[in-house]
Design a protein around this motif. Structure first.
Motif, PDB file in Angstrom:
ATOM      1  N   PRO A 125       4.812  -1.155   2.439  1.00  0.00           N
ATOM      2  CA  PRO A 125       3.659  -0.244   2.518  1.00  0.00           C
ATOM      3  C   PRO A 125       2.673  -0.640   3.614  1.00  0.00           C
ATOM      4  CG  PRO A 125       4.114  -0.813   0.238  1.00  0.00           C
ATOM      5  CD  PRO A 125       4.976  -1.696   1.077  1.00  0.00           C
ATOM      6  N   TYR A 126       2.455  -1.945   3.766  1.00  0.00           N
ATOM      7  CA  TYR A 126       1.531  -2.412   4.804  1.00  0.00           C
ATOM      8  C   TYR A 126       2.042  -2.028   6.184  1.00  0.00           C
ATOM      9  CZ  TYR A 126      -0.512  -5.590   8.205  1.00  0.00           C
ATOM     10  OH  TYR A 126      -1.105  -6.103   9.335  1.00  0.00           O
ATOM     11  N   TYR A 127       3.309  -2.319   6.449  1.00  0.00           N
ATOM     12  CA  TYR A 127       3.866  -2.030   7.767  1.00  0.00           C
ATOM     13  C   TYR A 127       3.995  -0.530   8.018  1.00  0.00           C
ATOM     14  CZ  TYR A 127       4.909  -6.921   8.767  1.00  0.00           C
ATOM     15  OH  TYR A 127       4.803  -8.263   9.044  1.00  0.00           O
ATOM     16  N   GLN A 128       4.228   0.249   6.963  1.00  0.00           N
ATOM     17  CA  GLN A 128       4.300   1.698   7.134  1.00  0.00           C
ATOM     18  C   GLN A 128       2.954   2.242   7.605  1.00  0.00           C
ATOM     19  OE1 GLN A 128       7.008   3.872   6.985  1.00  0.00           O
ATOM     20  NE2 GLN A 128       5.428   5.127   7.953  1.00  0.00           N
ATOM     21  N   LYS A 129       1.880   1.712   7.042  1.00  0.00           N
ATOM     22  CA  LYS A 129       0.543   2.121   7.482  1.00  0.00           C
ATOM     23  C   LYS A 129       0.283   1.677   8.922  1.00  0.00           C
ATOM     24  CE  LYS A 129      -1.419   4.174   3.908  1.00  0.00           C
ATOM     25  NZ  LYS A 129      -1.983   5.547   3.986  1.00  0.00           N
ATOM     26  N   VAL A 130       0.814   0.514   9.276  1.00  0.00           N
ATOM     27  CA  VAL A 130       0.664   0.034  10.653  1.00  0.00           C
ATOM     28  C   VAL A 130       1.323   1.017  11.624  1.00  0.00           C
ATOM     29  CG1 VAL A 130       1.342  -1.768  12.294  1.00  0.00           C
ATOM     30  CG2 VAL A 130       0.459  -2.398  10.036  1.00  0.00           C
ATOM     31  N   ILE A 131       2.519   1.477  11.264  1.00  0.00           N
ATOM     32  CA  ILE A 131       3.219   2.449  12.109  1.00  0.00           C
ATOM     33  C   ILE A 131       2.464   3.777  12.140  1.00  0.00           C
ATOM     34  CG2 ILE A 131       5.264   3.937  12.189  1.00  0.00           C
ATOM     35  CD1 ILE A 131       5.718   1.310  13.506  1.00  0.00           C
ATOM     36  N   ASP A 132       1.974   4.213  10.980  1.00  0.00           N
ATOM     37  CA  ASP A 132       1.194   5.457  10.934  1.00  0.00           C
ATOM     38  C   ASP A 132       0.004   5.368  11.883  1.00  0.00           C
ATOM     39  OD1 ASP A 132       2.929   6.408   9.039  1.00  0.00           O
ATOM     40  OD2 ASP A 132       1.610   6.006   7.327  1.00  0.00           O
ATOM     41  N   TYR A 133      -0.641   4.215  11.888  1.00  0.00           N
ATOM     42  CA  TYR A 133      -1.807   4.000  12.754  1.00  0.00           C
ATOM     43  C   TYR A 133      -1.401   4.087  14.225  1.00  0.00           C
ATOM     44  CZ  TYR A 133      -6.034   1.846  14.662  1.00  0.00           C
ATOM     45  OH  TYR A 133      -7.179   1.602  15.377  1.00  0.00           O
ATOM     46  N   LYS A 134      -0.318   3.397  14.578  1.00  0.00           N
ATOM     47  CA  LYS A 134       0.121   3.378  15.972  1.00  0.00           C
ATOM     48  C   LYS A 134       0.541   4.771  16.442  1.00  0.00           C
ATOM     49  CE  LYS A 134       1.667  -1.455  16.042  1.00  0.00           C
ATOM     50  NZ  LYS A 134       0.769  -1.899  17.127  1.00  0.00           N
ATOM     51  N   ARG A 150      -8.865   1.709   6.486  1.00  0.00           N
ATOM     52  CA  ARG A 150      -9.476   1.472   5.170  1.00  0.00           C
ATOM     53  C   ARG A 150      -8.426   1.525   4.063  1.00  0.00           C
ATOM     54  NH1 ARG A 150     -13.805   4.431   7.375  1.00  0.00           N
ATOM     55  NH2 ARG A 150     -12.926   6.387   6.589  1.00  0.00           N
ATOM     56  N   ASP A 151      -7.528   2.507   4.158  1.00  0.00           N
ATOM     57  CA  ASP A 151      -6.484   2.645   3.138  1.00  0.00           C
ATOM     58  C   ASP A 151      -5.564   1.427   3.095  1.00  0.00           C
ATOM     59  OD1 ASP A 151      -7.475   5.106   2.493  1.00  0.00           O
ATOM     60  OD2 ASP A 151      -5.982   6.251   3.617  1.00  0.00           O
ATOM     61  N   ASN A 152      -5.453   0.748   4.229  1.00  0.00           N
ATOM     62  CA  ASN A 152      -4.505  -0.366   4.323  1.00  0.00           C
ATOM     63  C   ASN A 152      -5.164  -1.733   4.127  1.00  0.00           C
ATOM     64  OD1 ASN A 152      -1.768  -0.954   4.569  1.00  0.00           O
ATOM     65  ND2 ASN A 152      -1.910  -1.410   6.753  1.00  0.00           N
ATOM     66  N   GLU A 153      -6.456  -1.746   3.850  1.00  0.00           N
ATOM     67  CA  GLU A 153      -7.172  -3.021   3.729  1.00  0.00           C
ATOM     68  C   GLU A 153      -6.592  -3.903   2.629  1.00  0.00           C
ATOM     69  OE1 GLU A 153     -11.301  -2.211   3.264  1.00  0.00           O
ATOM     70  OE2 GLU A 153     -11.641  -1.812   5.395  1.00  0.00           O
ATOM     71  N   LYS A 154      -6.356  -3.324   1.449  1.00  0.00           N
ATOM     72  CA  LYS A 154      -5.824  -4.106   0.327  1.00  0.00           C
ATOM     73  C   LYS A 154      -4.441  -4.651   0.666  1.00  0.00           C
ATOM     74  CE  LYS A 154      -5.571  -5.606  -3.983  1.00  0.00           C
ATOM     75  NZ  LYS A 154      -4.166  -6.015  -4.079  1.00  0.00           N
ATOM     76  N   ASN A 155      -3.592  -3.800   1.243  1.00  0.00           N
ATOM     77  CA  ASN A 155      -2.262  -4.260   1.640  1.00  0.00           C
ATOM     78  C   ASN A 155      -2.351  -5.361   2.691  1.00  0.00           C
ATOM     79  OD1 ASN A 155      -0.864  -2.519  -0.048  1.00  0.00           O
ATOM     80  ND2 ASN A 155      -0.706  -0.905   1.488  1.00  0.00           N
ATOM     81  N   ALA A 156      -3.316  -5.232   3.611  1.00  0.00           N
ATOM     82  CA  ALA A 156      -3.473  -6.232   4.672  1.00  0.00           C
ATOM     83  C   ALA A 156      -3.863  -7.586   4.084  1.00  0.00           C
ATOM     84  CB  ALA A 156      -4.521  -5.768   5.682  1.00  0.00           C
ATOM     85  N   ILE A 157      -4.757  -7.566   3.098  1.00  0.00           N
ATOM     86  CA  ILE A 157      -5.174  -8.818   2.446  1.00  0.00           C
ATOM     87  C   ILE A 157      -3.992  -9.452   1.723  1.00  0.00           C
ATOM     88  CG2 ILE A 157      -6.603  -9.788   0.609  1.00  0.00           C
ATOM     89  CD1 ILE A 157      -8.720  -7.659   1.352  1.00  0.00           C
TER      90      ILE A 157
END
Length: 315
Positions: free
Chosen positions: A8-17, A100-107
Motif C-alpha cells: 500500500p505504501y509503494y502504491q501510493k508512492v507510484i500514484d504520487y509520481k 497525507r493519505d500515505n503518512e501512516k503507511n510511511a511511518i
C-alpha cells in the motif's frame, strides 16, 4: 508483523509520481502563456510609441486595429496563464492529499526498515554471539563466547546473500538511471527557457539573421548537448523545415526566426513525456525490487535464526 504496509505504501508512492508527472506539461502551458503575455506587452508598447510619433489626426485605422488586436491578445494570454496556473495548483493539492493519505503507511514502512536493519545487524559476524540457556525449559539465544558465523559458511545463507546482492545491484542501476533522467529533464527545462528568452529577445530587438542564417541561443544548444551526452537514447529532434504563416492561440504572428524557435521548443517539449515514462518505469522496477529485497531479507534472517538455533542446540 507490519510487512503488509509495504505494497500500500509503494502504491501510493507510484500514484504520487504518476500525478506529479502531469505538472510539467501544465507548467509549460503557463510559462508559454506568460511569455506570450510579455510579447504582447512589447508589441502594445511599440504601438503606443508609434502613435505618439504621429501628428494628431493622422493616426490610421490600421494602427488602431493593431492596438485592438494587441489588447485582445494580451487579455487572452493572461487568461491562459491564469487557467494553467489554476490547473497546476489543483494538481499540487491532490499531491498533498496523497501524501497525507500515505503518512501512516510511511511511518509503518520506516519502522519496518529499522526493524529489518536491527535484526540483520544481530547476525553480523562482528556482533553475533550465542549460547544455550534455558528459561522455563525453553532454549533462548543470548550473547556469549563464540561467533556463530565467523569462519563458517552455510549454503542456504550464502544463496540468500548472493540473491540479495543481485537485487541490490539491479536496484542501484535503476536508481542511477532515474538520477540521470532527472538531470536530463532539468536540462530540457533549461533548453525551453533559453528558447523562450530567444523568442522574446527577437520580439524586443527586432533582430533577424537573414540570408538563411539561424539564430539559436547558446544556452539552449549547450544544455541539449549535455542532455544527449548523459542519455544517448534520448530521441533526436528533427529540425523544422517548413513554416506556415498562421497566428498562434492568442492571435499573434511571428517572424520566420521566431517560428523556427517555437517549433524547436515544441519538439523539445515532446521529449519530456518520454523522460517521464522512463522515470515511472524505473520507479515501478525499483519498488518491485524493494519488495523482493525486503522479502528475501526476512527469509534470510529466519534462516539464520534457524541456523543459530540448530548450531547452539547441537553443541
Amino acid at each position: 508483523g507490519i510487512q503488509h504496509v509495504e505494497e500500500p505504501y509503494y502504491q501510493k508512492v507510484i500514484d504520487y509520481k504518476m500525478l506529479a508527472s502531469e505538472v510539467p506539461p501544465v507548467e509549460k502551458l503557463a510559462n508559454d502563456a506568460k511569455a506570450k503575455t510579455e510579447i504582447w506587452q512589447i508589441t502594445r508598447g511599440d504601438l503606443d510609441k508609434w502613435s505618439l510619433a504621429w501628428i494628431m489626426g493622422k493616426i490610421t485605422c490600421d494602427l488602431e486595429r493593431q492596438k485592438e488586436a494587441a489588447d485582445k491578445g494580451l487579455l487572452k494570454a493572461r487568461g491562459m496563464e491564469a487557467e494553467a496556473k489554476a490547473k497546476v495548483d489543483a494538481i499540487k493539492d491532490k499531491l498533498s492529499d496523497i501524501e497525507r493519505d500515505n503518512e501512516k503507511n510511511a511511518i509503518d514502512h520506516r519502522t519496518l526498515l529499522r526493524y529489518r536493519e536491527e535484526v540483520d545487524s544481530l547476525f553480523e559476524p562482528v556482533s553475533i554471539y550465542a549460547e544455550r540457556r534455558m528459561i522455563k525449559n525453553i532454549p533462548i539465544l543470548t550473547p556469549a563466547s563464540f561467533k556463530i558465523f565467523v569462519g563458517q559458511k552455510y549454503p542456504t545463507d550464502e544463496d540468500f546473500q548472493i540473491r540479495l546482492t543481485e537485487l541490490k545491484e539491479e536496484k542501484e542501476a535503476c536508481e542511477k538511471d532515474v538520477e540521470v533522467t532527472a538531470r536530463v529533464l532539468e536540462l530540457l527545462q533549461e533548453v525551453d527557457t533559453a528558447l523562450m528568452e530567444g523568442i522574446i529577445d527577437l520580439t524586443s530587438s527586432k533582430k533577424e539573421t537573414g540570408s538563411g542564417r539561424i539564430f539559436f541561443p547558446d544556452a539552449a544548444f549547450n544544455a541539449l548537448k549535455e542532455a544527449r551526452a548523459l542519455l544517448p537514447s534520448l530521441p533526436s529532434i528533427a529540425p523544422p523545415d517548413t513554416f506556415t504563416e498562421t497566428a498562434d492561440n492568442t492571435g499573434a504572428y511571428y517572424s520566420p526566426m521566431q517560428r523556427y524557435l517555437w517549433e524547436v521548443k515544441d519538439k523539445v517539449a515532446d521529449l519530456i513525456p518520454w523522460c517521464q515514462t522512463r522515470t515511472l518505469d524505473n520507479a515501478r522496477k525499483i519498488i518491485q525490487l524493494e519488495l523482493q529485497i525486503g522479502q528475501k531479507t526476512d527469509e534470510r534472517n529466519l534462516e539464520r535464526r534457524r541456523l543459530v538455533k540448530d548450531v547452539v542446540l547441537s553443541a
